[in-house]
Structures are given as structure tokens and as C-alpha cells.
Design an enzyme around this catalytic site. Structure first.
Site, PDB file in Angstrom:
ATOM      1  N   CYS A   1       0.838  -1.195   0.000  1.00 12.80           N
ATOM      2  CA  CYS A   1       0.000   0.000   0.000  1.00 12.80           C
ATOM      3  C   CYS A   1       0.877   1.250   0.000  1.00 12.80           C
ATOM      4  O   CYS A   1       1.988   1.255   0.531  1.00 12.80           O
ATOM      5  CB  CYS A   1      -0.920   0.006   1.223  1.00 12.80           C
ATOM      6  SG  CYS A   1      -2.099   1.389   1.224  1.00 12.80           S
TER       7      CYS A   1
ATOM      8  N   ASP B   1       0.391   3.750   1.724  1.00 13.21           N
ATOM      9  CA  ASP B   1       0.345   4.331   3.068  1.00 13.21           C
ATOM     10  C   ASP B   1       1.750   4.651   3.592  1.00 13.21           C
ATOM     11  O   ASP B   1       2.626   3.778   3.599  1.00 13.21           O
ATOM     12  CB  ASP B   1      -0.354   3.335   4.006  1.00 13.21           C
ATOM     13  CG  ASP B   1      -0.749   3.965   5.331  1.00 13.21           C
ATOM     14  OD1 ASP B   1       0.144   4.490   6.030  1.00 13.21           O
ATOM     15  OD2 ASP B   1      -1.942   3.937   5.660  1.00 13.21           O
TER      16      ASP B   1
ATOM     17  N   ARG C   1       2.899   4.906   6.374  1.00 12.19           N
ATOM     18  CA  ARG C   1       3.324   4.203   7.593  1.00 12.19           C
ATOM     19  C   ARG C   1       3.811   2.784   7.321  1.00 12.19           C
ATOM     20  O   ARG C   1       4.120   2.044   8.262  1.00 12.19           O
ATOM     21  CB  ARG C   1       2.148   4.164   8.590  1.00 12.19           C
ATOM     22  CG  ARG C   1       1.698   5.537   9.034  1.00 12.19           C
ATOM     23  CD  ARG C   1       0.348   5.478   9.679  1.00 12.19           C
ATOM     24  NE  ARG C   1      -0.699   5.037   8.735  1.00 12.19           N
ATOM     25  CZ  ARG C   1      -1.982   4.881   9.055  1.00 12.19           C
ATOM     26  NH1 ARG C   1      -2.373   5.108  10.289  1.00 12.19           N
ATOM     27  NH2 ARG C   1      -2.860   4.494   8.155  1.00 12.19           N
TER      28      ARG C   1
ATOM     29  N   HIS D   1      -2.102  -4.097   4.980  1.00 19.00           N
ATOM     30  CA  HIS D   1      -1.904  -3.645   6.361  1.00 19.00           C
ATOM     31  C   HIS D   1      -3.263  -3.390   7.000  1.00 19.00           C
ATOM     32  O   HIS D   1      -4.222  -3.007   6.326  1.00 19.00           O
ATOM     33  CB  HIS D   1      -1.020  -2.390   6.416  1.00 19.00           C
ATOM     34  CG  HIS D   1      -1.648  -1.158   5.829  1.00 19.00           C
ATOM     35  ND1 HIS D   1      -2.242  -0.193   6.605  1.00 19.00           N
ATOM     36  CD2 HIS D   1      -1.804  -0.766   4.550  1.00 19.00           C
ATOM     37  CE1 HIS D   1      -2.712   0.762   5.811  1.00 19.00           C
ATOM     38  NE2 HIS D   1      -2.467   0.444   4.561  1.00 19.00           N
TER      39      HIS D   1
ATOM     40  N   CYS E   1      -6.242  -0.207   6.764  1.00 18.03           N
ATOM     41  CA  CYS E   1      -5.957   0.424   5.472  1.00 18.03           C
ATOM     42  C   CYS E   1      -7.088   1.404   5.102  1.00 18.03           C
ATOM     43  O   CYS E   1      -8.256   1.031   5.038  1.00 18.03           O
ATOM     44  CB  CYS E   1      -5.813  -0.645   4.382  1.00 18.03           C
ATOM     45  SG  CYS E   1      -5.447   0.052   2.760  1.00 18.03           S
TER      46      CYS E   1
HETATM   47 CO    CO Z   1      -3.470   1.191   2.947  1.00 21.18          CO
END
Ligand code: CO
Length: 212
Positions: free
Chosen positions: A40, A42, A44, A96, A99
Site C-alpha cells: 500500500c 500508506d 506508515r 496492512h 488500510c
Molecule cells: Co493502505
């Protein structure tokens, strides 16, 4: 403070050279990663960092909700190049928990283009709706959908012609489904690994109730 990023970079490059004077010279000669990461976007979930791999060791494709869409040119180019040129031995689909993409596909709010991108996740949630709607806590439901999504992407990758052609040629290639927890920094192996077409069929046929 955008300039800070450039000074961070200078410090990082110097530290690498101090630790290993040939580091960049060696890397610039070639990359030979053994792994393709599909994760992803993302912020993090920094791919290399969470698996402790250096530059040159992980070929990375990231998009919102770690999808492997069978008609996405960007993804397909990455997949073909990594299999046929780099000859990666492992493909890791890493989702994750929590998400935002998966959550957005479940909450039915309209956001624009992202709704189209996330349509496969919404379809997936629809297919598993009996199981998902039995989970009263929304965040838990999102997390279970995150696991379903990893499994669906492992299946997509396993049925992709670039992958099945590689298997037919006898190339070693294993696809894995993992999920990362932002809360504790730990990866979990969802035990979805496949390395031949029959395993993809078995995976597709297997009843599977994730327990996020
Ligand atoms: Co995500």
C-alpha cells in the site's frame, strides 16, 4: 522545511559510504533484487524498512490498497519486468490493518476517482458480505476485509499470464500474502503462499475465514 529532506539525504549518503565505501559503486553497476513487493502507498508502511532490506534488494510497487489489478499498465509493467528481467524469486503482496483504502471501499462514501480505483475491493467486500456484516465492530470488519483483499491479490497475481508463463518455463517464483500491523510494526504471514498453478486453484477453493 523541504530543504531538510535534501540535507537528510546528504547525511544518509555519507553515512552509507562511511559504513561501506563501495556501496553506491556496487549498486550502480546493477540491481539484483530477489523480491517484488506489492504494498500500500500508506506512508506508515515503508517497504524496505520493515523487512530490513537495503537499496537494491527489494523491487517495489505501491498503490492505494496494495492492488494487483489485471488491467493496470503500471502494475503489469512492474510485474513483467520483475519476473522476466530481474527474475525475482518471491512476490510479496503485503496489506496492512486499518488500510484507509479498504475502509473507503467499505464505508460507501463518495470520494471521486478513488472510488473507481477501489471498486475491486468494494466488489470483494460484496462477495464476502455475509461474513463481513456479521462483524459488528467496523474497524474489525475493515481489518478482516484487509486480509480478504490480500488473499484476492495473491490470487490475481497467481493467475496473471506473466506468472503462469514463468511457471511453465520452470522459473522459480513464489507468491506470498502478508499483512502488517501499524500498531506494533509486525508482519504476519497469512499462509497464502503459492508457487504453482494447482496451489492457486487450491487457494481459490479453500474456505477461508480470517481472524484479524
Ligand atoms: Co493502505
Amino acid at each position: 522545511m523541504i530543504d531538510q529532506l535534501l540535507s537528510n539525504n546528504m547525511a544518509w549518503a555519507s553515512a552509507r559510504i562511511r559504513a561501506d565505501p563501495q556501496f553506491f559503486r556496487r549498486l550502480s553497476a546493477q540491481q539484483a533484487p530477489e523480491y517484488l513487493w506489492i504494498g500500500c502507498s500508506d506512508s506508515r508502511v515503508p517497504a524496505n524498512e520493515i523487512v530490513g532490506l537495503d537499496p537494491g534488494e527489494l523491487f517495489v510497487h505501491r498503490n492505494i490498497a496494495n492492488l494487483a489489478p489485471p488491467r493496470d499498465m503500471n502494475f503489469l509493467a512492474v510485474l513483467q519486468f520483475s519476473i522476466e528481467v530481474l527474475k525475482v524469486r518471491h512476490i510479496i503482496v503485503c496489506g496492512h490493518y486499518g488500510c484507509g483504502g479498504v475502509r473507503a471501499a467499505l464505508d460507501k462514501e463518495r470520494r471521486g476517482l478513488i472510488d473507481h480505483w477501489l471498486q475491486p475491493v468494494a466488489d470483494l467486500a460484496h462477495r464476502h458480505q455475509t461474513h463481513l456484516m456479521a462483524i459488528s465492530d467496523f474497524e474489525t470488519r475493515v481489518n478482516v476485509a484487509c486480509e480478504h483483499n490480500v488473499r484476492a491479490q495473491v490470487e490475481y497475481v497467481g493467475r496473471n499470464p506473466f506468472v503462469t508463463d514463468a511457471w511453465r518455463r520452470g522459473q522459480t517464483l513464489c507468491i506470498h500474502g502478508w499483512i502488517y500491523s501499524i500498531r506494533d510494526g509486525l508482519l504476519r504471514n497469512l499462509e497464502l503462499s503459492v508457487d504453482r498453478p494447482s496451489q492457486v486453484d487450491e487457494l481459490a477453493a479453500r474456505q477461508w475465514f480470517p481472524d484479524a
